[in-house]
Design a protein around this motif. Sequence first.
Motif: not given
Length: 147
Positions: A23-24, A26-35, A38-43, A74-77
């Motif tokens: 889902l992340r 699908e929205v942040f990379v594909v829909e928003q066309d932003c490379v 996302d998998i940043d080691g913080k999850d 904080s709230i993110g993603r």
Amino acid sequence: MIAIYVKRFEELSIDELYELLRLRSEVFVVEQDCVYQDIDGKDRKALHVMGIKNGKIVAYTRLFDAGDYFTVPSIGRVVVKQEERQFGYGHDIIKASIAAIKEHYKQTSVKISAQTYLIKFYEKHGFAPTGEEYLEDGIPHIAMVRL
């Protein structure tokens, strides 16, 4: 209506982890066309707030305690599946995230890095812009705080 679940990383099933990452992306990379990475080691240190409808994750956030990301929790993603946005699930997941911060971190102050087009959305939940607009991964953002 969505059912809300809050889980630590180690409590997530493999299917839940796969679905929330999908889902992340699908929205942040594909829909928003932003490379971006996302998998940043913080999850692993985050709390994961999932909004489930018909057995699928349709809304999601991840939460951090004070000191893990900012000096306050904080709230993110923050993400809602595109075809589900008309139902107000963004508001549901933010309310649930604020409640989870109170319950799990025993704090009421929250900081977010908001995409600037969503300022009015976050203001409805008590957040106020602070500082100057900046680019994050090529998208205009602004810090917002809820006291």
